[in-house]
Design an enzyme around this catalytic site. Structure first.
Site, PDB file in Angstrom:
ATOM      1  N   THR A   1       0.847  -1.189   0.000  1.00 35.01           N
ATOM      2  CA  THR A   1       0.000   0.000   0.000  1.00 35.01           C
ATOM      3  C   THR A   1       0.884   1.240   0.000  1.00 35.01           C
ATOM      4  OG1 THR A   1      -1.923   1.078   0.984  1.00 35.01           O
ATOM      5  CG2 THR A   1      -0.388   0.022   2.518  1.00 35.01           C
ATOM      6  N   GLU A   2       0.436   2.269  -0.742  1.00 31.94           N
ATOM      7  CA  GLU A   2       1.309   3.393  -1.088  1.00 31.94           C
ATOM      8  C   GLU A   2       1.845   4.149   0.115  1.00 31.94           C
ATOM      9  OE1 GLU A   2      -1.564   2.431  -2.497  1.00 31.94           O
ATOM     10  OE2 GLU A   2      -2.107   3.839  -4.084  1.00 31.94           O
ATOM     11  N   ASN A   3       1.090   4.159   1.208  1.00 29.90           N
ATOM     12  CA  ASN A   3       1.538   4.958   2.348  1.00 29.90           C
ATOM     13  C   ASN A   3       2.653   4.289   3.143  1.00 29.90           C
ATOM     14  OD1 ASN A   3      -0.797   3.288   2.923  1.00 29.90           O
ATOM     15  ND2 ASN A   3      -0.694   4.085   5.004  1.00 29.90           N
ATOM     16  N   GLY A   4       3.112   3.107   2.716  1.00 31.30           N
ATOM     17  CA  GLY A   4       4.347   2.596   3.300  1.00 31.30           C
ATOM     18  C   GLY A   4       4.249   1.303   4.070  1.00 31.30           C
TER      19      GLY A   4
ATOM     20  N   SER B   1       8.364   3.685  -0.925  1.00 27.70           N
ATOM     21  CA  SER B   1       7.130   3.038  -1.357  1.00 27.70           C
ATOM     22  C   SER B   1       6.923   3.203  -2.860  1.00 27.70           C
ATOM     23  CB  SER B   1       5.945   3.623  -0.589  1.00 27.70           C
ATOM     24  OG  SER B   1       4.771   2.923  -0.901  1.00 27.70           O
TER      25      SER B   1
END
Lengths: 239, 225
Positions: free
Chosen positions: B49-52, B91
């Protein structure tokens, strides 16, 4: 060396009108709520700092944090990737009324532009946004048969970040996914202040676990048991 | 011939059958997230997921959320053993750097050369792009899940996108409510279609020619509630 600051108020006392301000966090995680609210307190008491450019992934949620800054009228421009969150009425109203400027940047490009600023790299090429309206006016170049867009670094005057543990020389660790933009923003501003849930003496953070080395941090303030943005939004808190 | 189009859950089920064991996968916010529910038994998939976060699992029970542990859709998540955290630049290095095996997104339109429009339909309102323009670059496969037509019956698989683009020539496969279509050398290539649907009927609701490489297979999906 001791970078400890006395209070959130002291940490934001010298941010001037018109400053470019990076604020860490993604949605409700990793937002330095106490530092933001200290800045709002100062604005309400003195009328300063106003006309801020705020750089964050989002444009505030609910009526606390960045949303409360926008409501208070301190923000002239937002630089972000996703202003249209479910509770973003504060930004939406001002944007649709033409009272706040928006620079919209793809999320990965936003992160890399901030990282590049911290790394001293003035520009870089990315495939992201090639052929889209967000690349209009930007130089493009072909590398190995594929097209890329040139993007500039993104710097700030100040960064406000939230970390879990910090030592008094500025080494930081983060909690869960609250890391997000915080380590990047810490690198990219002229002056970075961190609120930490625990402030410990040098040696209190294992060097193997440091995420942000202290060289990137100018001041720290301990806020034990910090407020969490999402929890505040869900509780309907208004600041 | 009679047919009933697939529900979103059935489209997600079909897309899930192509999840490979050991794959690193990003599922876009909303409809694509549903694919994880239908991950076939015995296949190990690591979700990004993009937020890490890499290696997140199911949503926590209500009341057990930790709001510092969320996905890009700002929903609370849990961690699977072997999970990791990283900052946003790392990320998106995973995304653009070619490290993901699969990214799945929703779509307003997909053109026959693989252009995707999925972030904006007009100039009104507040624009928001998030990570969509990044996610379409770098993953080894970029798939779309979508209804085959819009709510008013217009094709979503088109010659040229009329909505603002998210990326150029980036989509490799489309799972729709009627068919599975690959994008090969600037053309739609039909791989599967509902058994009750003729090729002519399908072409009639598709905005660009469907090419065939052999007979298309039947698109067969279980009843799901």
């Amino acid at each position: 060396m001791d970078k400890t600051l006395a209070s959130p108020n002291a940490a934001v006392a010298d941010i001037p009108d018109g400053a470019r301000l990076m604020i860490g966090g993604f949605g409700g995680s990793g937002a330095p709520i106490e530092l933001i609210h200290a800045l709002i307190d100062r604005f309400r008491e003195t009328g300063s700092p106003g006309n801020l450019t705020v750089i964050n992934n989002n444009a505030g949620n609910g009526a606390i944090g960045i949303a409360a800054m926008i409501k208070a009228g301190m923000v002239g421009k937002m630089v972000c990737s996703f202003p249209r969150s479910s509770n973003a009425e504060a930004f939406n109203e001002r944007y649709l009324a033409g009272e706040i400027e928006l620079e919209l940047i793809p999320q990965g490009t936003l992160a890399e532009r901030i990282r590049a600023a911290g790394a001293g790299i003035p520009a870089f090429y990315t495939p992201t946004s090639f052929g889209t309206e967000l690349a209009e006016g930007k130089p493009v170049e072909e590398f190995d048969g594929k097209m890329y867009v040139r993007e500039r670094w993104l710097k700030a005057d100040y960064a406000l970040v939230k970390a879990e543990t910090g030592d008094t020389v500025g080494n930081l660790t983060y909690r869960l996914a609250a890391r997000n933009f915080n380590p990047l923003m810490a690198m990219a501003a002229d002056r970075t202040v961190a609120q930490v849930s625990q402030l410990v003496p040098p040696g209190g953070v294992d060097p193997e676990t440091v995420v942000t080395p202290g060289i990137f941090v100018d001041g720290l303030v301990e806020v034990s048991e910090p407020q969490q943005e999402e929890v505040l939004v869900r509780a309907g808190v208004v600041y | 011939m009679a047919y009933s189009k697939l529900t979103n859950a059935q489209i997600a089920w079909r897309a899930a059958q192509d999840l490979e064991d050991g794959a690193y996968v990003n599922l876009g916010i909303g409809f694509p997230e549903m694919i994880a529910k239908f991950q076939p038994e015995g296949r190990d998939v690591i979700y990004h997921t993009e937020n890490g976060v890499l290696g997140f699992g199911k949503a926590p029970k209500e009341g057990e959320e930790d709001w510092d542990l969320i996905n890009a859709g700002k929903k609370a998540i849990t961690l699977n053993p072997g999970a990791s955290f990283f900052h946003h630049a790392d990320s998106f290095s995973m995304v653009r750097g070619g490290h993901l095996d699969l990214a799945v997104l929703g779509a307003y339109q997909v053109s026959r050369n693989g252009d995707l429009a999925n972030w904006r339909v007009g100039t009104k309102g507040v624009p928001a792009v998030g990570g969509a323009m990044d996610l379409v670059h770098g993953a080894k496969r970029v798939a779309v899940v979508t209804d085959h037509v819009t709510k008013d019956g217009k094709p979503k698989l088109v010659e040229t996108c009329s909505f603002p683009l998210t990326g150029v020539g980036c989509v490799t496969r489309v799972y729709t409510s009627l068919a599975v279509v690959d994008i090969v050398d600037g053309h739609f290539v039909l791989r599967e279609k509902l058994a009750g649907l003729t090729l002519e009927e399908l072409q009639g609701v598709t905005g660009a020619p469907l090419h065939l490489e052999g007979d298309p297979a039947d698109l067969t999906v279980p009843d799901l509630d």
